[in-house]
Design a protein around this motif. Structure first.
Motif, PDB file in Angstrom:
ATOM      1  N   ILE A   1       0.872  -1.108  -0.199  1.00  0.00           N
ATOM      2  CA  ILE A   1      -0.114  -0.001  -0.140  1.00  0.00           C
ATOM      3  C   ILE A   1       0.818   1.243  -0.032  1.00  0.00           C
ATOM      4  CG2 ILE A   1      -1.739   1.229   1.331  1.00  0.00           C
ATOM      5  CD1 ILE A   1      -2.443  -1.693   0.000  1.00  0.00           C
ATOM      6  N   GLN A   2       0.682   1.992  -1.025  1.00  0.00           N
ATOM      7  CA  GLN A   2       1.549   3.210  -1.192  1.00  0.00           C
ATOM      8  C   GLN A   2       0.930   4.538  -1.216  1.00  0.00           C
ATOM      9  OE1 GLN A   2       3.316   1.933  -4.867  1.00  0.00           O
ATOM     10  NE2 GLN A   2       5.176   1.141  -3.924  1.00  0.00           N
ATOM     11  N   ALA A   3       1.574   5.672  -0.845  1.00  0.00           N
ATOM     12  CA  ALA A   3       1.040   6.952  -0.878  1.00  0.00           C
ATOM     13  C   ALA A   3       0.689   7.385  -2.221  1.00  0.00           C
ATOM     14  CB  ALA A   3       1.776   7.876  -0.322  1.00  0.00           C
ATOM     15  N   SER A   4      -0.563   7.878  -2.807  1.00  0.00           N
ATOM     16  CA  SER A   4      -0.766   8.324  -4.112  1.00  0.00           C
ATOM     17  C   SER A   4      -0.120   9.880  -4.290  1.00  0.00           C
ATOM     18  CB  SER A   4      -2.286   8.271  -4.481  1.00  0.00           C
ATOM     19  OG  SER A   4      -2.959   9.127  -3.269  1.00  0.00           O
TER      20      SER A   4
ATOM     21  N   VAL B   1      -3.240  -7.536   7.515  1.00  0.00           N
ATOM     22  CA  VAL B   1      -2.319  -6.605   7.719  1.00  0.00           C
ATOM     23  C   VAL B   1      -0.855  -7.099   8.241  1.00  0.00           C
ATOM     24  CG1 VAL B   1      -1.524  -4.488   8.607  1.00  0.00           C
ATOM     25  CG2 VAL B   1      -3.933  -4.810   7.908  1.00  0.00           C
ATOM     26  N   ARG B   2       0.192  -7.074   7.561  1.00  0.00           N
ATOM     27  CA  ARG B   2       1.478  -7.722   7.872  1.00  0.00           C
ATOM     28  C   ARG B   2       2.403  -6.567   8.762  1.00  0.00           C
ATOM     29  NH1 ARG B   2       5.616 -11.409   6.260  1.00  0.00           N
ATOM     30  NH2 ARG B   2       4.349 -12.007   4.411  1.00  0.00           N
ATOM     31  N   GLU B   3       2.176  -5.480   8.166  1.00  0.00           N
ATOM     32  CA  GLU B   3       2.985  -4.189   8.998  1.00  0.00           C
ATOM     33  C   GLU B   3       2.267  -2.878   8.588  1.00  0.00           C
ATOM     34  OE1 GLU B   3       7.597  -3.109   9.544  1.00  0.00           O
ATOM     35  OE2 GLU B   3       7.152  -4.339   7.891  1.00  0.00           O
ATOM     36  N   VAL B   4       2.433  -2.116   9.333  1.00  0.00           N
ATOM     37  CA  VAL B   4       1.937  -0.564   9.046  1.00  0.00           C
ATOM     38  C   VAL B   4       3.494   0.019   9.483  1.00  0.00           C
ATOM     39  CG1 VAL B   4       0.536   1.406   9.975  1.00  0.00           C
ATOM     40  CG2 VAL B   4      -0.410  -1.076   9.907  1.00  0.00           C
ATOM     41  N   LEU B   5       3.691   0.694   8.299  1.00  0.00           N
ATOM     42  CA  LEU B   5       4.960   1.418   8.450  1.00  0.00           C
ATOM     43  C   LEU B   5       5.165   2.809   8.738  1.00  0.00           C
ATOM     44  CD1 LEU B   5       6.092  -0.453   5.126  1.00  0.00           C
ATOM     45  CD2 LEU B   5       7.062  -0.898   7.490  1.00  0.00           C
ATOM     46  N   VAL B   6       3.919   3.394   8.949  1.00  0.00           N
ATOM     47  CA  VAL B   6       3.856   4.867   9.211  1.00  0.00           C
ATOM     48  C   VAL B   6       3.076   5.011  10.739  1.00  0.00           C
ATOM     49  CG1 VAL B   6       3.987   5.785   7.103  1.00  0.00           C
ATOM     50  CG2 VAL B   6       1.833   5.236   7.752  1.00  0.00           C
ATOM     51  N   SER B   7       3.200   6.266  11.166  1.00  0.00           N
ATOM     52  CA  SER B   7       2.467   6.516  12.402  1.00  0.00           C
ATOM     53  C   SER B   7       1.368   8.034  12.015  1.00  0.00           C
ATOM     54  CB  SER B   7       3.424   7.084  13.662  1.00  0.00           C
ATOM     55  OG  SER B   7       4.071   5.965  13.773  1.00  0.00           O
ATOM     56  N   LYS B   8       0.713   7.996  12.869  1.00  0.00           N
ATOM     57  CA  LYS B   8      -0.411   9.075  12.752  1.00  0.00           C
ATOM     58  C   LYS B   8       0.443  10.743  12.834  1.00  0.00           C
ATOM     59  CE  LYS B   8      -4.651  10.991  14.489  1.00  0.00           C
ATOM     60  NZ  LYS B   8      -5.891  11.012  15.666  1.00  0.00           N
ATOM     61  N   GLY B   9       0.355  11.446  12.065  1.00  0.00           N
ATOM     62  CA  GLY B   9       1.082  12.635  11.948  1.00  0.00           C
ATOM     63  C   GLY B   9       2.275  12.650  11.027  1.00  0.00           C
TER      64      GLY B   9
ATOM     65  N   GLN C   1       4.692  12.825   7.936  1.00  0.00           N
ATOM     66  CA  GLN C   1       4.530  13.260   6.410  1.00  0.00           C
ATOM     67  C   GLN C   1       5.006  12.413   5.614  1.00  0.00           C
ATOM     68  OE1 GLN C   1       3.565  16.481   5.492  1.00  0.00           O
ATOM     69  NE2 GLN C   1       2.834  17.129   7.348  1.00  0.00           N
ATOM     70  N   VAL C   2       4.522  12.148   4.571  1.00  0.00           N
ATOM     71  CA  VAL C   2       4.829  11.013   3.552  1.00  0.00           C
ATOM     72  C   VAL C   2       5.011  11.349   2.119  1.00  0.00           C
ATOM     73  CG1 VAL C   2       3.948   9.133   4.879  1.00  0.00           C
ATOM     74  CG2 VAL C   2       2.702  10.206   3.227  1.00  0.00           C
ATOM     75  N   LYS C   3       5.644  10.727   1.323  1.00  0.00           N
ATOM     76  CA  LYS C   3       6.160  11.225   0.077  1.00  0.00           C
ATOM     77  C   LYS C   3       5.112  10.190  -1.026  1.00  0.00           C
ATOM     78  CE  LYS C   3       9.035  14.439   0.568  1.00  0.00           C
ATOM     79  NZ  LYS C   3       9.051  15.796   0.210  1.00  0.00           N
ATOM     80  N   ARG C   4       4.950  10.690  -2.236  1.00  0.00           N
ATOM     81  CA  ARG C   4       4.179  10.151  -3.117  1.00  0.00           C
ATOM     82  C   ARG C   4       5.035   8.653  -3.385  1.00  0.00           C
ATOM     83  NH1 ARG C   4       2.900  12.125  -9.239  1.00  0.00           N
ATOM     84  NH2 ARG C   4       1.541  10.523  -9.940  1.00  0.00           N
ATOM     85  N   SER C   5       4.269   7.423  -3.407  1.00  0.00           N
ATOM     86  CA  SER C   5       4.762   6.309  -3.639  1.00  0.00           C
ATOM     87  C   SER C   5       5.613   5.711  -2.588  1.00  0.00           C
ATOM     88  CB  SER C   5       5.664   6.237  -5.010  1.00  0.00           C
ATOM     89  OG  SER C   5       5.315   6.782  -6.033  1.00  0.00           O
ATOM     90  N   GLN C   6       5.481   6.337  -1.374  1.00  0.00           N
ATOM     91  CA  GLN C   6       6.146   5.785  -0.108  1.00  0.00           C
ATOM     92  C   GLN C   6       5.315   4.625   0.466  1.00  0.00           C
ATOM     93  OE1 GLN C   6       7.202   8.455   2.981  1.00  0.00           O
ATOM     94  NE2 GLN C   6       6.775   6.971   4.629  1.00  0.00           N
ATOM     95  N   LEU C   7       5.923   3.533   0.748  1.00  0.00           N
ATOM     96  CA  LEU C   7       5.293   2.307   1.245  1.00  0.00           C
ATOM     97  C   LEU C   7       4.636   2.672   2.815  1.00  0.00           C
ATOM     98  CD1 LEU C   7       4.451  -0.599   0.556  1.00  0.00           C
ATOM     99  CD2 LEU C   7       6.798  -1.186   1.836  1.00  0.00           C
ATOM    100  N   LEU C   8       3.486   2.466   2.796  1.00  0.00           N
ATOM    101  CA  LEU C   8       2.849   2.762   4.024  1.00  0.00           C
ATOM    102  C   LEU C   8       2.462   1.678   5.031  1.00  0.00           C
ATOM    103  CD1 LEU C   8       0.111   5.266   2.405  1.00  0.00           C
ATOM    104  CD2 LEU C   8       2.550   5.826   3.298  1.00  0.00           C
ATOM    105  N   ALA C   9       2.183   0.426   4.079  1.00  0.00           N
ATOM    106  CA  ALA C   9       1.631  -0.636   4.961  1.00  0.00           C
ATOM    107  C   ALA C   9       1.611  -1.959   3.852  1.00  0.00           C
ATOM    108  CB  ALA C   9       0.303  -0.703   5.289  1.00  0.00           C
ATOM    109  N   GLU C  10       1.817  -3.240   4.406  1.00  0.00           N
ATOM    110  CA  GLU C  10       2.007  -4.324   3.543  1.00  0.00           C
ATOM    111  C   GLU C  10       0.726  -5.256   4.159  1.00  0.00           C
ATOM    112  OE1 GLU C  10       5.879  -5.828   1.828  1.00  0.00           O
ATOM    113  OE2 GLU C  10       6.470  -5.019   3.810  1.00  0.00           O
ATOM    114  N   ILE C  11       0.162  -5.903   3.199  1.00  0.00           N
ATOM    115  CA  ILE C  11      -1.078  -6.801   3.272  1.00  0.00           C
ATOM    116  C   ILE C  11      -0.697  -8.213   2.887  1.00  0.00           C
ATOM    117  CG2 ILE C  11      -3.343  -7.480   2.897  1.00  0.00           C
ATOM    118  CD1 ILE C  11      -3.801  -4.420   2.688  1.00  0.00           C
TER     119      ILE C  11
END
Length: 656
Positions: free
Chosen positions: A579-582, A624-632, A634-644
């Motif tokens: 799951i990536q940031a659009s 959900v295998r892993e959530v790679l970000v936290s609330k708050g 800042q993320v970049k386009r195409s950054q991996l956010l989570a894996e399922i």
């Protein structure tokens, strides 16, 4: 006499104000964030001051930094533009306290009209028609529930301090009321810091018609015709035109007089817009008053021949209005659309990235108001509007025709835009007949091709192959031998297209599956290609950037990549579970946790970008295998956010 003007804004409105101010002899000062250091409005101003980092709360909403910039540069007046601090009564008062002329209405008028509840009460007292509803002091959930029974359904819940559709809900029945009240209250608190709500009887499929008013310090007030803003998406205006195709001369006079009455009732000065809902029987009801210059003011300027920013500065200097009511004439028709960096085929997702080419199509009757140029970068920090495109004509059809042509001929490469979507609206028969209401896009335009991902056909791929064949400097890339059929692989929107190209007479023959198409490119110059297609000479705009080709054909924009010599890409696309940031943005909520089962389409987290929240959804069934970000974060386009992980792999891991 005022001499030096600071524009407390950015983008196209800052550029717009600077140009008029300079034409009138004012010296101008721009303010800018660190992200806007190379922006057009900074370049055009006589002086410019950095007021903070990219975040609006630390820069364009930082009143103290702006006032300090005014002090440093010695200005005597401040124009707030629209948005940001333009309707902030405390900022207007702070300007006055510092001895600065605020180019806008008195703070009392801003404060009154900034409250939907108080402004509606004031309009009722002034005799201006209002929508029946509830705007009492007690806005508790229980009181609103009780009032809703008296109003009847359907009804609208609205944030008293709001606008732009935030904190607004249409409720069809009592069963849906409480949940929508609580959701609207939460939205209002988050967006405006004020959770006060009002209720209004819903006017079904109305026209949204607004009146431009102006008032001075000498008791004069006039209206400059109306603007029809009925074509909306999620309560956001998409198309604005003047005059309205639905408004009769008698209705215009009645609404204009009511708008002037509203302005006088609150001691107004300067430019303001009184917005009304108009039902199918041409009954009109006060909606709200915007105490600033509107985004859509150019259509009024084009049909009246007046510069409304010049009028604002005239009033700010204490002079009387330039014209009396009987001197204001309307001539012709004007239509405006807002060209955005967004993707209509994927839920209008805001787009970020470099603006590789931006060339407005200039011709008679056209106007472009823009704050960007080729080479600029569209960032996630601000509204992604690239330009306002406005067309004027002696008739409405002439204006429509000019606007469609302007959109088709405007070059935008590097980011996806709503250009094709806009041109389809203007060319639509329902819009052409003047029958578009606020429900038009939702009901009559929902299945339009511009709202769906487009797949290039053999003609588009043949054009792409020809342009790529000529290379960036005009050299041939493949099929140098006349009899050779060379396989090439192009990619569009993640989908590969296997082509065969070869020479045929003086042109290029392209095969895609069972389809064939022949073209002959005759010239490539300054981003414009000329080619012969089935005996017809045609042209298209194009741009090369590395292995990517951008081109526009028949009003549509295409981007393809030459991946002929690239190794096959790994599986991170749809259904991969990655799951990536659009887009660039901030994580405002996370709705899942590791080991939680999810289904395709479930919302995993919420990404906020460009003042909007965007749900990020699971692209497969699994866990959900892993959530790679936290609330708050800042993320970049195409950054991996989570894996399922798919359920099969999870079971295999458990067995192991």
């Amino acid at each position: 006499m005022l001499k030096k003007l600071l524009i407390a804004n950015r983008g196209e409105i800052a550029v717009r104000v600077i140009r008029t101010a300079r034409a009138l002899g004012y010296r101008t000062v721009a303010v800018y964030s660190e992200a806007d250091a190379k922006s057009l409005h900074v370049e055009l101003a006589d002086e410019a001051v950095c007021i903070g980092p990219a975040q609006v709360s630390a820069s364009y909403l930082n009143a103290e930094a702006i006032l300090e910039a005014a002090k440093t540069t010695g200005v005597d007046c401040v124009h707030p533009g629209y948005g940001f601090l333009s309707e902030n009564s405390a900022f207007a008062e702070a300007c006055k306290a510092r001895g600065l002329t605020f180019v806008g209405p008195p703070s009392g008028a801003i404060e009154l009209m900034g409250s939907k509840r108080r402004s509606k009460i004031a309009m009722q007292e002034a005799g201006v028609p209002v929508v029946p509803g509830y705007e009492g002091n007690n806005a508790s959930d229980d009181e609103l529930m009780a009032a809703a029974g008296d109003i009847g359904y359907p009804l609208m819940i609205k944030a008293s301090a709001g606008g732009g559709g935030r904190g607004m809900r249409l409720v069809a029945s009592e069963a849906d009321l409480l949940d929508n009240i609580q959701r609207a209250r939460s939205e209002a608190k988050q967006a405006f810091g004020d959770d006060e709500l009002i209720l209004e009887k819903a006017v079904i499929e109305p026209r949204h018609v607004e009146i431009q008013v102006f008032a001075d310090r000498h008791g004069n007030a006039v209206y400059l015709g109306e603007r029809d803003c009925s074509v909306q998406r999620r309560h956001q205006k998409v198309v604005e035109e003047a005059p309205s195709p639905f408004v009769t001369p008698e209705l215009r006079a009645a609404m204009g007089e009511a708008a002037v009455q509203a302005a006088k009732a609150c001691g107004y000065e300067g430019a303001g817009t009184v917005e009304f809902l108009v039902d199918k029987d041409r009954n009109f009801y006060f909606l709200e008053m915007n105490t600033r210059l509107q985004v859509e003011h150019p259509v009024t300027e084009l049909i009246t021949g007046q510069d409304l920013v010049a009028w604002q500065l005239t009033v700010a200097e204490g002079q009387p209005l330039p014209l009396a009511q009987d001197q204001i004439e309307l001539n012709g028709h004007a239509i405006e659309v807002r060209l955005y960096a967004e993707d209509p085929a994927h839920g209008f997702t805001p787009q970020t990235g470099p603006l590789l080419a931006f060339e407005p199509a200039m011709a008679e009757g056209l106007r472009f108001d823009s704050g960007v140029r080729s080479g600029d970068t569209i960032t996630p920090h601000y509204d992604p509007m690239l330009a306002k495109v406005i067309a004027w004509g002696q008739t409405r059809d002439e204006a429509r025709r000019r606007l469609v042509r302007a959109l088709e001929d405007t070059t935008v490469f590097g980011v996806t835009t709503n250009r094709y979507f806009l041109s389809r609206i203007i060319a639509d028969d329902t819009f052409g007949a003047g029958e578009a209401t606020t429900a038009f896009l939702q009901q009559a335009f929902a299945d339009d091709p511009s709202l769906k991902p487009a797949t290039p056909g053999i003609r588009e791929m043949a054009v792409a192959a020809c342009l790529l064949d000529h290379g960036e400097q005009g050299q041939r890339s493949w099929s140098n031998a006349p009899a050779t059929m060379t396989p090439i692989l192009l990619e569009h929107d993640g989908q590969p297209f296997q082509l065969l190209v070869g020479r045929r007479d003086s042109g290029l023959n392209v095969t895609l599956g069972e389809d064939q198409h022949s073209l002959n490119v005759t010239s490539l110059e300054n981003g414009r290609a000329c080619f012969i297609d089935t005996g017809v000479r045609q042209t298209c705009q194009y741009h090369r950037e590395g292995d990517s080709l951008y081109f526009q054909l028949d009003g549509q924009a295409w981007q393809v990549r030459d991946i002929t010599h690239q190794p096959a890409a790994g599986g991170t696309g749809s259904g991969s579970g990655k799951i990536q940031a659009s887009m660039d943005g901030a994580i405002v909520d996370i709705l899942v946790q590791p080991d939680q089962p999810v289904q395709q389409g479930d919302t995993v987290l919420i990404l906020e970008a460009m003042k909007m929240e965007h749900p990020v959804k699971a692209d497969r069934d699994g866990t959900v295998r892993e959530v790679l970000v936290s609330k708050g974060d800042q993320v970049k386009r195409s950054q991996l956010l989570a894996e399922i992980s798919d359920n099969t792999s999870v079971e295999q891991e458990a067995d192991a």
